[in-house]
Design a protein around this motif. Sequence first.
Motif, PDB file in Angstrom:
ATOM      1  N   ILE A 110       0.885  -1.166   0.000  1.00 36.09           N
ATOM      2  CA  ILE A 110       0.000   0.000   0.000  1.00 36.09           C
ATOM      3  C   ILE A 110       0.920   1.213   0.000  1.00 36.09           C
ATOM      4  O   ILE A 110       1.535   1.528   1.005  1.00 36.09           O
ATOM      5  CB  ILE A 110      -0.909   0.030   1.238  1.00 36.09           C
ATOM      6  CG1 ILE A 110      -1.718  -1.269   1.340  1.00 36.09           C
ATOM      7  CG2 ILE A 110      -1.845   1.227   1.181  1.00 36.09           C
ATOM      8  CD1 ILE A 110      -2.579  -1.343   2.596  1.00 36.09           C
ATOM      9  N   HIS A 111       1.029   1.833  -1.173  1.00 39.03           N
ATOM     10  CA  HIS A 111       2.021   2.894  -1.295  1.00 39.03           C
ATOM     11  C   HIS A 111       1.383   4.260  -1.175  1.00 39.03           C
ATOM     12  O   HIS A 111       0.181   4.427  -1.390  1.00 39.03           O
ATOM     13  CB  HIS A 111       2.760   2.775  -2.630  1.00 39.03           C
ATOM     14  CG  HIS A 111       1.862   2.835  -3.822  1.00 39.03           C
ATOM     15  ND1 HIS A 111       1.296   3.999  -4.263  1.00 39.03           N
ATOM     16  CD2 HIS A 111       1.405   1.850  -4.642  1.00 39.03           C
ATOM     17  CE1 HIS A 111       0.542   3.746  -5.329  1.00 39.03           C
ATOM     18  NE2 HIS A 111       0.579   2.441  -5.571  1.00 39.03           N
TER      19      HIS A 111
ATOM     20  N   TYR B 210       8.451   2.661  -2.989  1.00 38.71           N
ATOM     21  CA  TYR B 210       7.611   1.641  -3.588  1.00 38.71           C
ATOM     22  C   TYR B 210       8.245   1.039  -4.839  1.00 38.71           C
ATOM     23  O   TYR B 210       8.320  -0.185  -4.994  1.00 38.71           O
ATOM     24  CB  TYR B 210       6.249   2.237  -3.921  1.00 38.71           C
ATOM     25  CG  TYR B 210       5.434   1.367  -4.841  1.00 38.71           C
ATOM     26  CD1 TYR B 210       5.025   0.099  -4.447  1.00 38.71           C
ATOM     27  CD2 TYR B 210       5.093   1.808  -6.117  1.00 38.71           C
ATOM     28  CE1 TYR B 210       4.290  -0.699  -5.297  1.00 38.71           C
ATOM     29  CE2 TYR B 210       4.357   1.011  -6.969  1.00 38.71           C
ATOM     30  CZ  TYR B 210       3.954  -0.242  -6.553  1.00 38.71           C
ATOM     31  OH  TYR B 210       3.234  -1.032  -7.391  1.00 38.71           O
TER      32      TYR B 210
ATOM     33  N   GLY C 194      -5.208   4.306   4.891  1.00 39.09           N
ATOM     34  CA  GLY C 194      -4.627   2.961   4.952  1.00 39.09           C
ATOM     35  C   GLY C 194      -5.696   1.924   5.237  1.00 39.09           C
ATOM     36  O   GLY C 194      -5.702   0.823   4.666  1.00 39.09           O
TER      37      GLY C 194
ATOM     38  N   ALA D  57      -6.853  -1.157   2.882  1.00 37.93           N
ATOM     39  CA  ALA D  57      -6.861  -2.530   3.395  1.00 37.93           C
ATOM     40  C   ALA D  57      -8.206  -3.198   3.162  1.00 37.93           C
ATOM     41  O   ALA D  57      -8.275  -4.387   2.821  1.00 37.93           O
ATOM     42  CB  ALA D  57      -6.525  -2.518   4.888  1.00 37.93           C
TER      43      ALA D  57
ATOM     44  N   CYS E   2       3.957  -0.970   3.591  1.00 40.96           N
ATOM     45  CA  CYS E   2       3.125   0.239   3.600  1.00 40.96           C
ATOM     46  C   CYS E   2       3.974   1.492   3.392  1.00 40.96           C
ATOM     47  O   CYS E   2       5.120   1.566   3.831  1.00 40.96           O
ATOM     48  CB  CYS E   2       2.380   0.364   4.924  1.00 40.96           C
ATOM     49  SG  CYS E   2       1.264  -1.011   5.238  1.00 40.96           S
TER      50      CYS E   2
ATOM     51  N   ILE F 212      -0.340   4.400   7.486  1.00 41.56           N
ATOM     52  CA  ILE F 212      -1.040   3.451   6.619  1.00 41.56           C
ATOM     53  C   ILE F 212      -1.046   2.072   7.264  1.00 41.56           C
ATOM     54  O   ILE F 212      -2.060   1.369   7.282  1.00 41.56           O
ATOM     55  CB  ILE F 212      -0.361   3.401   5.234  1.00 41.56           C
ATOM     56  CG1 ILE F 212      -0.584   4.713   4.487  1.00 41.56           C
ATOM     57  CG2 ILE F 212      -0.898   2.237   4.413  1.00 41.56           C
ATOM     58  CD1 ILE F 212       0.087   4.779   3.123  1.00 41.56           C
ATOM     59  N   ALA F 213       0.095   1.732   7.841  1.00 43.75           N
ATOM     60  CA  ALA F 213       0.199   0.425   8.494  1.00 43.75           C
ATOM     61  C   ALA F 213      -0.792   0.307   9.655  1.00 43.75           C
ATOM     62  O   ALA F 213      -1.393  -0.746   9.866  1.00 43.75           O
ATOM     63  CB  ALA F 213       1.627   0.208   8.991  1.00 43.75           C
TER      64      ALA F 213
ATOM     65  N   LEU G  85      -4.113  -0.450   8.214  1.00 47.54           N
ATOM     66  CA  LEU G  85      -4.139  -1.839   7.763  1.00 47.54           C
ATOM     67  C   LEU G  85      -4.308  -2.790   8.941  1.00 47.54           C
ATOM     68  O   LEU G  85      -5.091  -3.742   8.891  1.00 47.54           O
ATOM     69  CB  LEU G  85      -2.838  -2.149   7.013  1.00 47.54           C
ATOM     70  CG  LEU G  85      -2.520  -3.614   6.733  1.00 47.54           C
ATOM     71  CD1 LEU G  85      -3.618  -4.269   5.905  1.00 47.54           C
ATOM     72  CD2 LEU G  85      -1.175  -3.740   6.011  1.00 47.54           C
TER      73      LEU G  85
ATOM     74  N   ILE H 142       3.312  -6.981   8.605  1.00 47.17           N
ATOM     75  CA  ILE H 142       3.150  -5.609   8.147  1.00 47.17           C
ATOM     76  C   ILE H 142       4.469  -4.869   8.293  1.00 47.17           C
ATOM     77  O   ILE H 142       5.118  -4.927   9.334  1.00 47.17           O
ATOM     78  CB  ILE H 142       2.050  -4.875   8.943  1.00 47.17           C
ATOM     79  CG1 ILE H 142       0.726  -5.641   8.829  1.00 47.17           C
ATOM     80  CG2 ILE H 142       1.895  -3.449   8.451  1.00 47.17           C
ATOM     81  CD1 ILE H 142      -0.426  -4.966   9.536  1.00 47.17           C
TER      82      ILE H 142
ATOM     83  N   GLY I 185       6.226  -1.100   7.767  1.00 48.68           N
ATOM     84  CA  GLY I 185       5.906   0.323   7.607  1.00 48.68           C
ATOM     85  C   GLY I 185       7.113   1.138   7.179  1.00 48.68           C
ATOM     86  O   GLY I 185       8.103   0.600   6.661  1.00 48.68           O
TER      87      GLY I 185
END
Lengths: 340, 340
Positions: free
Chosen positions: B194-195, B207, B236, B240, B255, B260-261, B264, B281, B283
């Motif tokens: 997830i960029h 990314y 995020g 997710a 992430c 964002i993490a 998620l 995960i 980050g």
Amino acid sequence: MSRNPRKNTSPRATIDDVAAEAGVSIATVSRVLNGITHKASAKTQQHVLDVVARLDYRPVHAGRALRTMRSALVALFVPDTSNMFYATIADAIASHLKDSGSSMILCNTRDEPAIQDRFLEEMESHLVNGIVLLGAVDSPGLRQAVANRLPVIFLNRRPPAGVDAPYIGVDNPLAGREVAEHFLERRWIPAGAIHGPLTSSASRGRYQSFRTQLARAGVKLEKRFVQPADLTIASGYQAAVDMLSERPYPRAIFCGNDLIAYGLYWRCCELKIRVPSELAIFGFDDNPLNEWLAPWLDTVRVPYEDYGAAVARALSLLSESPRRRIPREVILPHRLVIRR
Amino acid sequence: MSRNPRKNTSPRATIDDVAAEAGVSIATVSRVLNGITHKASAKTQQHVLDVVARLDYRPVHAGRALRTMRSALVALFVPDTSNMFYATIADAIASHLKDSGSSMILCNTRDEPAIQDRFLEEMESHLVNGIVLLGAVDSPGLRQAVANRLPVIFLNRRPPAGVDAPYIGVDNPLAGREVAEHFLERRWIPAGAIHGPLTSSASRGRYQSFRTQLARAGVKLEKRFVQPADLTIASGYQAAVDMLSERPYPRAIFCGNDLIAYGLYWRCCELKIRVPSELAIFGFDDNPLNEWLAPWLDTVRVPYEDYGAAVARALSLLSESPRRRIPREVILPHRLVIRR
DNA sequence: CATTATTAGGAAAACGTTTTCCCTGAAGAG
DNA sequence: CTCTTCAGGGAAAACGTTTTCCTAATAATG
């Protein structure tokens, strides 16, 4: 006509350039820009504004500040920049200040009187229009500043005894009572508390009225279920280590702020104590991260957003009538946040 | 002797008061205070300093700024004040600036070009000694500012194409590669990402090189395992929701940043996915809260503390030699943080 | 028509510094 | 003894504004 015929080498136009280009005096330019409408005809005003736009002229603040002895700056003192609660308030204040044309200088006092005093001196030299003390600490320089009529406003923590200055914040004692009521309703007994530094009016108000409200219902806080802490995660963790060193545990703990609650929670995880079923945690502030990172936390919501408008309003009153009575305190509404 | 014999009614002493009291000219007072040692005897210097201390004189910045066309102010632009990562950097910078006598104006651009441009204009009017762009966004005003030789420094995100200005930050592509290597070592396949916004050089660098490094090992990122997001928790979370709408899940997700993490992770909790055993995960930033609130999170540590010194250093170079070559980029060391 | 009030705008002072010249006296060189 | 150099320091200009007076012309009033 222009006062200063020397050609301006810098890339930026000054008021002289505008005056020369528009064929008026700098006085007129200044007046138009400051909205003194009755000193220039509508035609002249429009013409000046056109030239201002064409030359992309913007007044230099230093000149204005020197003349008026007021800058377009407001200082915000914060005891702990890393606390998101403060960051959010800072943001609310900054955005309201921007609306009134001011910029915000951020000063991290780290809750230390000496640092706070250095900043106070520095901000006086900057001729700031306001010094917003979010979580002030008592210090000689602070009293000096108030005595010198610096435009200080106390946020969240009341001015120290004997200092007369406006205050904006929530009703901490009331909130403490409400939390106590909640504890009683839920039969969260025995109860515990990890309170912040009692030198802070906010921490003191929360804790003491929580305690007395419980006492009024016949519930005493056991001594070992009361711990002091700084308003940080690490300090909350340490207090939790001490308090939870042996069983039985309290059924619920009221923390001086959310960060303390985070530290306590961490210790609970280590000890495999289930939160909130086994031990409930109540915080204060409603840190914006709670929604995502601390769904187990009940807390008292302090209305961040309202701080911005309240501060902006107080500052404008303060500057337009430095000597007139302005409200000595503004109490903002809080709200208990109970998560399922 | 004093130039201005009029008695000073304000509570604050001016340079005239000091000069009169010390029996010297204001020029001498100014020189002593600015450390021009060769223009006054040691005796005179000491005497002036004594008087300065006795009268508690402190120069008003506006006067100095007007004369020198430089203020004691530095502006820090931040895209999101509520991100503790930025708050921590802001703090490091502010504390280093204070050491060199400057104060910091905080500007929250909200990542919006229009707001950033308004702030740029305002800061130019304040004659700031530096504009530190932590997470700049491309905008007309930005290019204008660089063209006008405003003292801008890019932090964390590189200047947009065609803009020549110093940059301080980590090596994002390198970090992305290292994360990819870690994924490969752990056999975290299939991998997801997830960029952040690819308009940001930082997000893009992380990314893309993560992706290409995986590809080099023959591992392709499945399309549905790649989602864009803003650098916020809420965004995020939304990403997710999309990515984890059906099984199978990726074994691990990289992430764009820690927020964002967090989002998620929240979704994983909702879906009862165990982190990291079932889904790991990763980050970026190493948000200071991780230690307490996100022990499940691996991340890339960006050296906050070093930012303060690096910025202070760059600013002093910039001000003492505005035209000389100063380092075009300073790359700070990062480090992978792998939690058990 | 004579006076007064109002409107539109300019000249210049002031705000508090820094810095460029300039001056004086003393020491050093010849 | 004369000339130069230098150390120590002062007078005043400049920075870019705002604001206080002031003035000239016009409009209102008697």
